[in-house]
Design a protein around this motif. Structure first.
Motif, PDB file in Angstrom:
ATOM      1  N   VAL A   1      -7.418  -0.881   5.794  1.00  0.00           N
ATOM      2  CA  VAL A   1      -7.730  -0.900   4.365  1.00  0.00           C
ATOM      3  C   VAL A   1      -8.972  -1.729   4.095  1.00  0.00           C
ATOM      4  O   VAL A   1      -9.331  -2.629   4.853  1.00  0.00           O
TER       5      VAL A   1
ATOM      6  N   LEU B   1      -7.557  -1.422  -4.181  1.00  0.00           N
ATOM      7  CA  LEU B   1      -7.755  -0.693  -2.930  1.00  0.00           C
ATOM      8  C   LEU B   1      -9.052   0.098  -3.029  1.00  0.00           C
ATOM      9  O   LEU B   1      -9.175   0.989  -3.872  1.00  0.00           O
TER      10      LEU B   1
ATOM     11  N   VAL C   1       0.848  -1.186   0.000  1.00  0.00           N
ATOM     12  CA  VAL C   1       0.000   0.000   0.000  1.00  0.00           C
ATOM     13  C   VAL C   1       0.886   1.239   0.000  1.00  0.00           C
ATOM     14  O   VAL C   1       1.733   1.411   0.881  1.00  0.00           O
TER      15      VAL C   1
END
Length: 314
Positions: free
Chosen positions: A267, A238, A204
């Motif tokens: 997330v 995402l 990420v």
């Protein structure tokens, strides 16, 4: 004026109230001096009225000294009775209900935690195909997260102020819910984030903008499955990344106490199944985000979507 200038400095609630208490002691000493001088100069009535006010303020000053500087319960504390009477006579609301209302506003307000009703920065995804993910963070990535938190605060995109709740309101919520209350509430939106492949790892990246992005952590789990089990079976995107953690309040012996926790990220991941070869026979396949189950695969029909769905961050 002092209250105005203290607004430029980010102080925790307890320290700010300690400063106000010290200033109250100084002001009360001055009132006592003034009242005595009035009486000595022959103005007994006027001096007595000022003295009465000074004694009343002295009582509340002593209560604040107990409340903010010690862990002892003050004797003869009438503040709950005063609060109750004023609430009834002046049309006030119940303190617990008011604290809950402010907490709800905090969750919806300044820190803008995105939920199902809002569209995150990465666009809209079908909630039926969104799962929570767990993130592993190393030392360098934790430093990046802390730096991002500082940037968000400097740019007024994050307000670690407990939603403006005072010590008493925080204490009421802690007694009622028995859960820590974080200064940034449920979390803060990160302005920019993306998912990058690093070999077999999914990393990420996030930041104030694309130019200042930095690695924030590695995805380890999607839903209930390790990332290695689903890596080659679904495409992952995402859906949302929020900043959580930081300073928080928990209930001490007699009052809320503030502690520090590191900032981290949470997330949500949207998934899309990889294309599969059409078949006409019965076979056993593995659900990439669930358990093994038996499916009948018909010609040119896609596999059924998994039944699990994200209901909240965990």
């Amino acid at each position: 004026m002092i209250n105005h200038y203290l607004g430029y400095v980010n102080l925790n609630v307890k320290l700010k109230n300690r400063i106000y208490t010290v200033l109250g002691v100084i002001g009360d000493i001055y009132l006592l001096y003034v009242s005595i001088r009035w009486i000595q100069n022959g103005y007994a009535l006027r001096g007595s009225l000022i003295l009465l006010v000074a004694l009343i303020l002295a009582y509340f000053t002593v209560m604040n000294v107990f409340y903010y500087f010690t862990e002892k319960k003050p004797p003869f504390d009438v503040s709950p009775k005063i609060e109750k009477v004023l609430g009834k006579t002046l049309g006030g609301t119940d303190p617990a209900a008011e604290a809950e209302r402010k907490a709800a506003e905090q969750a919806r307000g300044s820190n803008n935690l995105l939920n199902g009703a809002n569209i995150p920065a990465n666009g809209y995804f079908d909630s039926k195909k969104i799962l929570p993910g767990k993130v592993a963070v190393d030392i360098n990535q934790r430093t990046n997260i802390a730096r991002l938190a500082d940037q968000l605060q400097q740019m007024n995109l994050m307000a670690p102020d407990y939603g403006g709740l005072g010590a008493r309101e925080l204490g009421q919520q802690l007694k009622q819910h028995h859960k820590p209350i974080f200064a940034i509430g449920l979390g803060v939106n990160i302005p920019y984030f993306e998912l990058q492949h690093d070999g077999n790892d999914l990393v990420v990246y996030a930041g104030i903008n694309q130019a200042q992005k930095a690695p924030m952590g590695k995805i380890t789990t999607v839903g209930l499955q390790p990332i290695d089990d689903v890596y080659d079976k679904v495409k992952l995107y995402l859906a949302n990344v929020i900043l959580v953690g930081g300073p928080f309040m928990e209930l001490g012996r007699n009052e809320p106490i503030e502690k520090q926790a590191p900032y981290t990220i949470r997330v949500q991941l949207a998934y899309e199944r990889e294309a599969t070869e059409p078949e006409t026979s019965h076979s056993t396949v593995s659900d990439p985000v669930g358990n093994l189950s038996t499916h009948t695969l018909h010609h040119a029909q896609p596999m059924a979507a998994p039944t699990s769905r994200m209901k909240r961050y965990h």
